[in-house]
Design an enzyme around this catalytic site. Structure first.
Site, PDB file in Angstrom:
ATOM      1  N   TRP A   1      -7.943  -4.761   0.275  1.00 10.10           N
ATOM      2  CA  TRP A   1      -8.732  -3.543   0.481  1.00 10.10           C
ATOM      3  C   TRP A   1      -7.928  -2.504   1.244  1.00 10.10           C
ATOM      4  O   TRP A   1      -8.059  -1.300   1.000  1.00 10.10           O
ATOM      5  CB  TRP A   1     -10.015  -3.879   1.251  1.00 10.10           C
ATOM      6  CG  TRP A   1     -10.870  -2.692   1.583  1.00 10.10           C
ATOM      7  CD1 TRP A   1     -11.861  -2.143   0.827  1.00 10.10           C
ATOM      8  CD2 TRP A   1     -10.808  -1.900   2.782  1.00 10.10           C
ATOM      9  NE1 TRP A   1     -12.418  -1.069   1.468  1.00 10.10           N
ATOM     10  CE2 TRP A   1     -11.783  -0.890   2.665  1.00 10.10           C
ATOM     11  CE3 TRP A   1     -10.011  -1.931   3.926  1.00 10.10           C
ATOM     12  CZ2 TRP A   1     -11.996   0.065   3.665  1.00 10.10           C
ATOM     13  CZ3 TRP A   1     -10.214  -0.986   4.914  1.00 10.10           C
ATOM     14  CH2 TRP A   1     -11.199  -0.004   4.782  1.00 10.10           C
ATOM     15  N   HIS A   2      -7.084  -2.973   2.156  1.00 10.24           N
ATOM     16  CA  HIS A   2      -6.338  -2.043   2.994  1.00 10.24           C
ATOM     17  C   HIS A   2      -5.253  -1.292   2.239  1.00 10.24           C
ATOM     18  O   HIS A   2      -4.906  -0.169   2.621  1.00 10.24           O
ATOM     19  CB  HIS A   2      -5.718  -2.782   4.183  1.00 10.24           C
ATOM     20  CG  HIS A   2      -6.691  -3.080   5.276  1.00 10.24           C
ATOM     21  ND1 HIS A   2      -7.567  -4.144   5.218  1.00 10.24           N
ATOM     22  CD2 HIS A   2      -6.939  -2.444   6.442  1.00 10.24           C
ATOM     23  CE1 HIS A   2      -8.313  -4.146   6.319  1.00 10.24           C
ATOM     24  NE2 HIS A   2      -7.950  -3.130   7.075  1.00 10.24           N
ATOM     25  N   GLY A   3      -4.703  -1.876   1.224  1.00 10.62           N
ATOM     26  CA  GLY A   3      -3.635  -1.181   0.524  1.00 10.62           C
ATOM     27  C   GLY A   3      -3.120  -1.962  -0.662  1.00 10.62           C
ATOM     28  O   GLY A   3      -3.236  -3.198  -0.715  1.00 10.62           O
TER      29      GLY A   3
END
Length: 471
Positions: free
Chosen positions: A321-323
């Site tokens: 989700w972060h990257g």
């Protein structure tokens, strides 16, 4: 538009002037918030406003359909459409190039030379936040946790609410929609507390920007770095990401309070955690609770024999989700393994006395070990590649190895990075414990905060976006 700039403060003051004129009229206030939020978002790139509004429109009508449909296949189909639309938007804009690049790399390893070209799409700022927020609405309606709201404008304004639009906290529909329905007026106590949080957030963002230099010097160096430089870089990044992200959250909560809205706390002294599980109860609380309620529990949670699998999958996807990079996948997997190991150790009879001990020395050991593991995780998060992360981890543990000598003043920078980490947590502790008392002080106390805000705006780097804008 970035919070820590004079441009945003001018925008917000103008907005407050208009908002004050329509205090007693509910519908104009909703329209004004929506227009201001779209202006705020459009200042970054107006081309993505239809994407934001489109997400709201799709989920608004799908929620109406879910509530009206009888239990069975149609309800599941409508929920599936909502999830597919939201995750599809993320897949196209955030992960398409990552997937194409990963496939191309795999084919090269197999001896092929693929001619796959990337899409090179611009990542809309805040897309991960508002898609999760919108998706939680249809899921809650499907589960029966809330009734669908009437009023498309109201729903769109809540989704696009500018204080938390681009970097959270991730609001649940049941947290924000009832507030938009009744539109509470701000109280003096809440306004003063919000002003205090805005000041604290600006301070932390300013410190974070100062720590960005030492972090970049270690992680972005073209050649080998010394042992002291590597530890300075890791500690500096730990302070940078905490000050940057929690500073944004503080300002978002403070801005919302000035308008009468309550946004839940997103950080609670995370670097004082005594275990990896405890860390995720304190760090980015809105995301960790979202993943728990909408991913971990539906996977089966603690039921059956798949608890550790569910933990690992949840954290793996949380990292992604972060990257869109393998470093984020590795970071998520690392934390998934840590949380699983923590739960496993707590179940073993041999370690039960240690886990349950209230001894100061045991608690200090658990804190030190947890903090060390968190720092190692930040190496994966910050490094440009898995190879770079591995090299940094090797350097961090290369005591006695032949490494470059630290530059003059390196010890001072290391000390300042550690002091900045501690200072930000002490400030946060003060706000958590005494913030409401400070909010009740006479107005003579507040010019000091205005002075602090002005200094932060002068010292800070106005071109420095918040780190989580890229997520």
């Amino acid at each position: 538009m970035i919070f820590n700039t004079p441009l945003f403060f001018a925008f917000f003051i103008v907005f407050l002037l208009f908002y004050g004129f329509v205090f007693l009229q509910r519908r104009p206030r909703v329209y004004l918030i929506l227009v201001a939020s779209l202006v705020f978002y459009g200042a970054w790139n107006y081309a993505f406003i239809p994407l934001l509004v489109g997400s709201a429109v799709v989920d608004y009508f799908l929620a109406q359909g879910i509530a009206a449909a009888p239990a069975g296949r149609r309800r599941k189909m409508l929920l599936g459409i909502s999830i597919a639309v939201n995750l599809g938007i993320l897949a196209v804009f955030k992960y398409a190039d990552f997937a194409i690049g990963s496939v191309a790399e795999l084919l090269r390893l197999l001896g092929y030379e693929p001619s796959l070209s990337s899409l090179e799409l611009i990542l809309p700022v805040g897309i991960s936040f508002y898609t999760f927020q919108s998706m939680s609405y249809t899921i809650d309606v499907y589960r029966g946790d809330m009734q669908p709201r009437r009023g498309l404008v109201e729903f769109t304004a809540a989704l696009a609410f500018f204080p938390q639009l681009v970097a959270g906290p991730i609001l649940r529909a049941r947290q924000i929609l009832p507030q938009f329905h009744r539109l509470p007026l701000p109280t003096w106590i809440n306004a003063k507390y919000g002003f205090l949080l805005i000041t604290v957030g600006l301070m932390k963002k300013t410190v974070a920007d100062l720590l960005a230099g030492p972090a970049a010097s270690a992680f972005d160096a073209q050649g080998p770095v010394s042992l002291m430089e590597s530890w300075t870089g890791v500690l500096a990044f730990a302070g940078q990401i905490y000050g940057d992200f929690s500073g944004y959250s503080d300002m978002a909560i403070g801005l919302a309070l000035l308008l009468g809205f309550q946004i839940p706390l997103n950080f609670r002294l995370p670097y004082f955690a005594l275990s990896p599980v405890d860390f995720w109860r304190r760090w980015h609380i809105s995301l960790s609770s979202w993943l728990r309620d909408y991913l971990y529990i539906p996977l089966g949670g603690n039921r059956g024999g798949n608890r550790y699998r569910n933990i690992f999958i949840t954290m793996l996807l949380g990292g992604l989700w972060h990257g869109a990079a393998w470093t984020f996948v590795a970071w998520g997997a690392f934390h998934g393994a840590l949380i699983g190991a923590t739960h496993k150790l707590s179940e073993l009879r041999l370690f039960a006395p240690f886990v349950q001990s209230r001894s100061l020395w045991v608690r200090l050991f658990k804190w030190a070990l947890t903090f060390y593991l968190i720092l190692m995780g930040w190496v994966l998060f910050r490094a440009a590649s898995l190879e770079g992360a591995w090299q940094m981890l090797v350097t961090l543990h290369s005591i006695g190895a032949a490494l470059p000598s630290p530059p003059q003043g390196a010890a001072l920078v290391l000390g300042l990075a550690m002091a900045a980490l501690l200072a930000m947590h002490l400030v946060d502790y003060g706000v958590l414990e005494y913030g409401e008392r400070l909010a009740q002080k006479p107005w003579g106390f507040w010019p000091a905060l205005v002075t602090v805000q002005a200094l932060c705006l002068m010292i800070g780097e106005p071109s420095s976006e918040f780190i989580y804008f890229q997520f």
